[in-house]
Design a protein around this motif. Structure first.
Motif, PDB file in Angstrom:
ATOM      1  N   GLY A  34      28.672 -22.789  -5.544  1.00 34.05           N
ATOM      2  CA  GLY A  34      27.947 -21.713  -4.896  1.00 34.05           C
ATOM      3  C   GLY A  34      27.441 -20.624  -5.813  1.00 34.05           C
ATOM      4  N   ALA A  35      28.037 -20.489  -6.997  1.00 35.52           N
ATOM      5  CA  ALA A  35      27.645 -19.406  -7.902  1.00 35.52           C
ATOM      6  C   ALA A  35      27.924 -19.805  -9.340  1.00 35.52           C
ATOM      7  N   LEU A  36      27.114 -19.271 -10.238  1.00 37.06           N
ATOM      8  CA  LEU A  36      27.288 -19.460 -11.673  1.00 37.06           C
ATOM      9  C   LEU A  36      27.584 -18.088 -12.277  1.00 37.06           C
ATOM     10  N   TRP A  37      28.728 -17.985 -12.958  1.00 37.44           N
ATOM     11  CA  TRP A  37      29.153 -16.723 -13.564  1.00 37.44           C
ATOM     12  C   TRP A  37      28.879 -16.778 -15.058  1.00 37.44           C
ATOM     13  N   VAL A  38      28.006 -15.907 -15.526  1.00 40.82           N
ATOM     14  CA  VAL A  38      27.608 -15.872 -16.928  1.00 40.82           C
ATOM     15  C   VAL A  38      28.585 -14.989 -17.687  1.00 40.82           C
ATOM     16  N   GLY A  39      29.439 -15.614 -18.493  1.00 39.01           N
ATOM     17  CA  GLY A  39      30.429 -14.880 -19.266  1.00 39.01           C
ATOM     18  C   GLY A  39      29.912 -14.496 -20.643  1.00 39.01           C
ATOM     19  N   GLY A  40      30.823 -13.929 -21.438  1.00 36.93           N
ATOM     20  CA  GLY A  40      30.477 -13.635 -22.821  1.00 36.93           C
ATOM     21  C   GLY A  40      29.638 -12.395 -23.022  1.00 36.93           C
ATOM     22  N   SER A  41      29.707 -11.404 -22.130  1.00 33.30           N
ATOM     23  CA  SER A  41      28.983 -10.140 -22.271  1.00 33.30           C
ATOM     24  C   SER A  41      27.492 -10.348 -22.541  1.00 33.30           C
ATOM     25  N   PRO A  42      26.749 -10.865 -21.557  1.00 31.67           N
ATOM     26  CA  PRO A  42      25.316 -11.096 -21.762  1.00 31.67           C
ATOM     27  C   PRO A  42      24.572  -9.812 -22.083  1.00 31.67           C
ATOM     28  N   ASP A  43      23.461  -9.955 -22.799  1.00 32.86           N
ATOM     29  CA  ASP A  43      22.666  -8.795 -23.190  1.00 32.86           C
ATOM     30  C   ASP A  43      22.085  -8.093 -21.970  1.00 32.86           C
ATOM     31  N   GLY A  44      21.781  -6.824 -22.150  1.00 30.59           N
ATOM     32  CA  GLY A  44      21.301  -6.008 -21.057  1.00 30.59           C
ATOM     33  C   GLY A  44      19.960  -6.423 -20.490  1.00 30.59           C
ATOM     34  N   ASP A  45      19.168  -7.201 -21.243  1.00 34.28           N
ATOM     35  CA  ASP A  45      17.899  -7.666 -20.665  1.00 34.28           C
ATOM     36  C   ASP A  45      18.113  -8.744 -19.609  1.00 34.28           C
ATOM     37  N   LEU A  46      19.315  -9.355 -19.604  1.00 30.49           N
ATOM     38  CA  LEU A  46      19.712 -10.339 -18.595  1.00 30.49           C
ATOM     39  C   LEU A  46      18.729 -11.505 -18.498  1.00 30.49           C
ATOM     40  N   THR A  98      18.900 -22.165  -4.868  1.00 31.19           N
ATOM     41  CA  THR A  98      19.820 -21.579  -3.884  1.00 31.19           C
ATOM     42  C   THR A  98      21.065 -20.957  -4.495  1.00 31.19           C
ATOM     43  N   VAL A  99      21.542 -21.462  -5.619  1.00 33.26           N
ATOM     44  CA  VAL A  99      22.802 -20.992  -6.186  1.00 33.26           C
ATOM     45  C   VAL A  99      22.670 -19.522  -6.597  1.00 33.26           C
ATOM     46  N   ALA A 100      23.747 -18.759  -6.388  1.00 36.65           N
ATOM     47  CA  ALA A 100      23.788 -17.376  -6.859  1.00 36.65           C
ATOM     48  C   ALA A 100      24.166 -17.352  -8.334  1.00 36.65           C
ATOM     49  N   VAL A 101      23.744 -16.307  -9.017  1.00 36.39           N
ATOM     50  CA  VAL A 101      24.139 -16.101 -10.411  1.00 36.39           C
ATOM     51  C   VAL A 101      24.771 -14.716 -10.508  1.00 36.39           C
ATOM     52  N   ALA A 102      25.906 -14.655 -11.208  1.00 41.29           N
ATOM     53  CA  ALA A 102      26.625 -13.402 -11.399  1.00 41.29           C
ATOM     54  C   ALA A 102      26.938 -13.231 -12.876  1.00 41.29           C
ATOM     55  N   THR A 103      27.119 -11.993 -13.304  1.00 38.55           N
ATOM     56  CA  THR A 103      27.549 -11.749 -14.674  1.00 38.55           C
ATOM     57  C   THR A 103      29.035 -11.441 -14.678  1.00 38.55           C
ATOM     58  N   GLY A 104      29.719 -12.039 -15.642  1.00 35.79           N
ATOM     59  CA  GLY A 104      31.159 -11.872 -15.715  1.00 35.79           C
ATOM     60  C   GLY A 104      31.639 -11.600 -17.137  1.00 35.79           C
ATOM     61  N   ILE A 105      31.319 -10.484 -17.798  1.00 36.96           N
ATOM     62  CA  ILE A 105      30.651  -9.344 -17.199  1.00 36.96           C
ATOM     63  C   ILE A 105      29.685  -8.725 -18.213  1.00 36.96           C
ATOM     64  N   VAL A 106      28.777  -7.860 -17.720  1.00 33.10           N
ATOM     65  CA  VAL A 106      28.036  -6.972 -18.611  1.00 33.10           C
ATOM     66  C   VAL A 106      28.988  -5.870 -19.066  1.00 33.10           C
ATOM     67  N   ASN A 107      29.113  -5.714 -20.385  1.00 31.09           N
ATOM     68  CA  ASN A 107      30.046  -4.737 -20.948  1.00 31.09           C
ATOM     69  C   ASN A 107      29.403  -3.348 -20.970  1.00 31.09           C
ATOM     70  N   ILE A 108      30.065  -2.377 -20.381  1.00 32.97           N
ATOM     71  CA  ILE A 108      29.469  -1.051 -20.246  1.00 32.97           C
ATOM     72  C   ILE A 108      29.282  -0.350 -21.587  1.00 32.97           C
ATOM     73  N   TRP A 109      29.997  -0.785 -22.618  1.00 35.08           N
ATOM     74  CA  TRP A 109      29.863  -0.163 -23.929  1.00 35.08           C
ATOM     75  C   TRP A 109      28.699  -0.759 -24.715  1.00 35.08           C
ATOM     76  N   LYS A 110      28.146  -1.850 -24.210  1.00 30.14           N
ATOM     77  CA  LYS A 110      27.124  -2.584 -24.963  1.00 30.14           C
ATOM     78  C   LYS A 110      25.713  -2.173 -24.573  1.00 30.14           C
ATOM     79  N   ASP A 111      25.449  -1.999 -23.287  1.00 30.08           N
ATOM     80  CA  ASP A 111      24.105  -1.663 -22.810  1.00 30.08           C
ATOM     81  C   ASP A 111      24.188  -0.563 -21.762  1.00 30.08           C
ATOM     82  N   ASP A 112      23.240   0.352 -21.822  1.00 32.19           N
ATOM     83  CA  ASP A 112      23.279   1.503 -20.920  1.00 32.19           C
ATOM     84  C   ASP A 112      22.832   1.111 -19.512  1.00 32.19           C
ATOM     85  N   PRO A 113      23.241   1.876 -18.497  1.00 34.86           N
ATOM     86  CA  PRO A 113      22.928   1.507 -17.113  1.00 34.86           C
ATOM     87  C   PRO A 113      21.438   1.537 -16.799  1.00 34.86           C
TER      88      PRO A 113
END
Length: 278
Positions: free
Chosen positions: A32-44, A56-71
């Motif tokens: 149902g979902a693909l979780w992208v690990g390894g702190s993906p870049d902020g451009d996603l 149809t599958v959902a994609v999630a980030t697991g996780i974007v690191n808050i210290w790496k890219d600004d909100p």
């Protein structure tokens, strides 16, 4: 806006990263979902590539690191992706671990500021989640996001997390899997994956809260710890562990398949799907 539909079982992968071809195959198998690990870049861009390759599958980030890219950067990426693939992307963010970041101070306050930034950047609460292990961040995830994405935990942690989150909040733990009945080989693969986390205080503190002690955390980890964190065996055994998480209060379990280097994981994902989605 409603949160993305993840299904009950998804796939978490860091290295090697997902490819569009693997993403399509996993969607066709029923995950149902693909979780992208390894702190993906902020451009996603990787998220967009996977969504472009599937329907149809959902994609999630697991996780974007808050210290790496600004909100602001991450928020702009979210809006680009949401416009192209509405309702299919869950933005998972987290503070990582203190040993890897020199500016790591007061992570709870930093997460709150980051969520303020995502608010300002137009990322809806329902479309984001927090990496959460301890009670404070779990509570924050329920208050400010769709819910929590705990990593490297146990069904008992899932039970405790659900009590803290309350009803309604998303709870999507990661679960490591080795698809072999050779116990020694399975533990060897598992230890390679777990080894680095034995030196990270946010993980060891969480395991201590779950009842593991100095003997469990020494060296490369006790068999008791490894067996609690990584499920190994045939697909039916894996399904029982997934069901334990679901029974403990998880809405969704993302499995991380651990294999020998150079192994194509698709056959194992197919074997698992035949049991998980029977």
């Amino acid at each position: 806006m409603t949160r993305p539909a993840l299904g009950e079982v998804g796939v978490w992968q860091g290295r090697p990263p997902f490819t569009p071809k693997l993403a399509l195959s996993l969607e066709q198998l029923g995950y149902g979902a693909l979780w992208v690990g390894g702190s993906p870049d902020g451009d996603l861009r990787i998220v967009e590539e996977l969504l472009d390759a599937t329907t149809t599958v959902a994609v999630a980030t697991g996780i974007v690191n808050i210290w790496k890219d600004d909100p602001r950067t991450v928020g702009a990426s979210f809006r680009r992706i949401e416009a192209r693939h509405p309702g299919r992307f869950l933005l998972g963010v987290g503070a990582g671990h203190p040993e890897a970041v020199t500016e790591y101070t007061k992570p709870l306050a930093a997460l709150e500021r980051y969520l303020d930034g995502l608010d300002a950047a137009g990322v809806p609460v329902e479309s984001r989640a927090l990496a959460a292990l301890g009670p404070k961040v779990l509570r924050l995830s329920a208050e400010r996001t769709a819910g929590a994405h705990p990593y490297l935990t146990t069904p008992e942690h899932t039970r405790q997390a659900r009590e803290i989150l309350g009803a309604g909040a998303l709870l999507a733990p990661e679960q490591k899997v080795v698809l072999t009945e050779d116990v020694d080989h399975a533990r060897s693969i598992a230890r390679q994956a777990v080894r680095m986390y034995l030196g990270l205080s946010n993980y060891t503190s969480n395991w201590r809260r779950l009842g593991f002690g100095d003997d469990d955390l020494a060296g490369e980890g006790s068999d008791r710890l490894i067996d609690a964190l990584v499920v190994y065996g045939d697909p039916a055994t894996v399904k029982r562990r997934v069901d334990e998480h679901l029974a403990a209060g998880a809405d969704h379990v993302n499995i991380q398949l651990l294999t020998d280097p150079g192994t194509d994981p698709l056959d194992d994902y197919r074997k698992l799907a035949e049991v998980l989605f029977a």
